[in-house]
Design a protein around this motif. Structure first.
Motif, PDB file in Angstrom:
ATOM      1  N   MET B 200       0.843  -1.205   0.000  1.00 16.43           N
ATOM      2  CA  MET B 200       0.000   0.000   0.000  1.00 16.43           C
ATOM      3  C   MET B 200       0.876   1.252   0.000  1.00 16.43           C
ATOM      4  O   MET B 200       0.645   2.193  -0.773  1.00 16.43           O
ATOM      5  N   LEU B 212      -7.081   4.631  -0.553  1.00 21.81           N
ATOM      6  CA  LEU B 212      -6.337   4.329   0.675  1.00 21.81           C
ATOM      7  C   LEU B 212      -5.850   5.623   1.322  1.00 21.81           C
ATOM      8  O   LEU B 212      -5.873   5.785   2.540  1.00 21.81           O
ATOM      9  N   LEU B 223      -1.912   2.587   8.024  1.00 22.79           N
ATOM     10  CA  LEU B 223      -2.147   1.484   7.081  1.00 22.79           C
ATOM     11  C   LEU B 223      -2.079   0.142   7.809  1.00 22.79           C
ATOM     12  O   LEU B 223      -1.100  -0.152   8.483  1.00 22.79           O
ATOM     13  N   LEU B 228      -6.792  -2.220   4.426  1.00 23.02           N
ATOM     14  CA  LEU B 228      -6.719  -2.731   3.048  1.00 23.02           C
ATOM     15  C   LEU B 228      -8.015  -3.453   2.690  1.00 23.02           C
ATOM     16  O   LEU B 228      -8.609  -3.212   1.633  1.00 23.02           O
ATOM     17  N   VAL B 231     -10.997  -0.974   2.285  1.00 21.52           N
ATOM     18  CA  VAL B 231     -10.946  -0.131   1.083  1.00 21.52           C
ATOM     19  C   VAL B 231     -11.100  -0.997  -0.179  1.00 21.52           C
ATOM     20  O   VAL B 231     -11.710  -0.573  -1.166  1.00 21.52           O
ATOM     21  N   ALA B 239      -6.366  -1.088  -3.879  1.00 23.94           N
ATOM     22  CA  ALA B 239      -6.602  -1.993  -2.747  1.00 23.94           C
ATOM     23  C   ALA B 239      -7.106  -3.348  -3.234  1.00 23.94           C
ATOM     24  O   ALA B 239      -6.688  -4.402  -2.723  1.00 23.94           O
TER      25      ALA B 239
END
Lengths: 321, 321
Positions: B200, B212, B223, B228, B231, B239
């Motif tokens: 990410m 994200l 994060l 993850l 999203v 994602a």
């Protein structure tokens, strides 16, 4: 008398049941073959096969007079129902759900243990062949199909339902080439001997220009894994594509099992591997490239040492052990 | 007296050694925790860690008066040298070649067995958790890394050098994404929690448009695998790509081990899996799609049941068993 306390040497009968022949041998506890015999399977009904096995067994026993054989082990080309003696499926014999262990035990008047032929062969290699003395062994066979057997903590791993070791059916390409098992993208669909031949046929039948066609002079029945390797080595693009795909997938799949199982020794056997030093070397190279470093360090790799006798010997030793 | 012949209940000390804490518990032979204690690892030298473990152990023992504890098992986050008690590498502690078993055995005046923390956790699940009573079990943990443990024939498989189970380092893409282990294309490089976050970050740092960025309001430290998943579920292409790749590879790799190992039960644990019912379900679906039919039939799949205590319990039971 003191000699009363010396255990008599242990012997067992080992049976190797393929699709064409039944072989039998009297084997000692060190895996030495004392005598052996073979019968063709002219008829494949369970009753006929049991009789053929019994005839081969009797010949082997007759050739080893004075030897007391208490138990019998069978390595059968097929899928077993755990350790129950039932053959769930044996494609070469056209069998489904045949209680071979029970039938044979009655016929031979001895306890009989039935295991898959690759597991028997792997056990033979562990007890009397290339993996003598090792506790953690992974054995891979590449012939017309692809299979394997796991030995961990000194014991054969049968799995919960007896089908552990189905390396040929790990998925290399989700949704990929259709396998004989009915699923898609299996290792065997790319790398098994039958499928190597099928892929060459498909290319020829699709009229793709390839040196394979001239090499076999138009006779498709001459296509073999050895021909593929030879024509690939000469640079023919079709043969190169099929061959390189097969060795790449074999290397990756075997390496991944080495990573997870961390065996002391990896044994490579089966017709496709044993008859081709180049393919053998490529697999060894693939394992070196793709197995995790920690599992690769100290790993010993060797070819199967007992040849066609490994199944006979291993089946007998599984009955003794 | 007749009571002389009743075996006293067996207890052992279980130690869970992570990178931040040492936990200790007195555990009975059925895997029940009688008492437990925890110490922070402020200093990470072997001597300091041994003292922290000893302090936690003493607290646990003090809280279980009258209980005779003969043996001690340690589950350590690191790579062990077989069953020698030597920790070859423990990245979280910065250790290399530390003879933890010997040091701890001297300090605690008890026999000590050291195993990898995932193997201890798997043994806990087998003896007192989700795999109670099963002989063939495959346990997969997806957290910051990806690991697994194999139980076959009722025994933990350590492997020849103690590193069996390294599922995180099977190769999914030859020459693919660089893994923390230094090799390329490992499962963990795509699907481990650390690497989900790294992927990410890489997308954000490469200025790829992604939801994200707005979800974390620009704070990269927010994060997580859960972000993850959230999203991705909302359809953000970046994602979705990272998440779908991870679950696809996890499903395929785990299925391939089910195919080869033929376990009675597959246990799925670790933070990424246990905190996400959707990811758990996707892995189960992947195993259903990709495991060979014969190994899939009758396979039971369940989440790890003992949570954070599995390692403590399993380590103690490994010392008893």
């Amino acid at each position: 008398l003191a000699t009363d306390f010396i255990a008599p040497p242990a012997y067992a009968l080992g049976i190797d049941l393929g699709g064409t022949n039944a072989r039998a041998a009297v084997v000692d506890a060190n895996g030495r073959i004392v005598s052996s015999a073979k019968r063709r399977l002219d008829e494949r009904s369970p009753a006929a096969v049991v009789e053929a096995i019994a005839a081969a067994a009797q010949s082997a026993l007759d050739a080893a007079p004075g030897v007391a054989v208490k138990a019998c082990g069978v390595g059968a080309a097929g899928q077993l129902r755990g350790d129950t003696g039932v053959v769930a499926v044996a494609p070469n014999l056209g069998w489904r759900e045949v209680p071979l262990g029970g039938l044979l035990s009655k016929r031979l008047a001895r306890p009989v243990r039935v295991v898959n032929d690759l597991k028997a062969a792997a056990w033979g290699e562990k007890r009397a062949g290339a993996a003598l003395g090792e506790r953690d062994v992974y054995t891979v066979f590449v012939g017309s199909g692809v299979g394997s057997a796991v030995i961990a903590n000194g014991q054969l791993v049968l799995g919960a339902t007896g089908v552990a070791g189905e390396l040929g059916h790990v998925k290399m390409v989700p949704g990929g080439r259709r396998c004989g098992c009915g699923e898609d993208g299996c290792l065997e669909a790319y790398a098994g001997g039958h499928n190597l031949i099928a892929q060459m046929r498909e290319a020829i039948e699709a009229k793709v220009a390839t040196a394979l066609m001239t090499r076999i002079d138009g006779d498709l029945s001459l296509l073999t894994a050895a021909v593929l390797e030879e024509v690939a080595a000469a640079g023919d693009p079709v043969a190169v594509r099929i061959y390189e795909q097969a060795v790449a997938f074999l290397g990756q799949a075997i390496a991944n099992q080495v990573t997870v199982l961390n065996p002391a020794r990896l044994i490579l056997g089966g017709g496709v591997l044993l008859h081709s030093p180049r393919t053998y070397d490529r697999i060894v190279q693939g394992v070196g490239l793709f197995a995790a470093r920690v599992s690769r360090e100290g790993l010993k790799i060797s070819p199967a040492a007992l040849g066609d006798d490994s199944g006979l010997i291993g089946a007998a030793l599984l009955a003794i052990d």
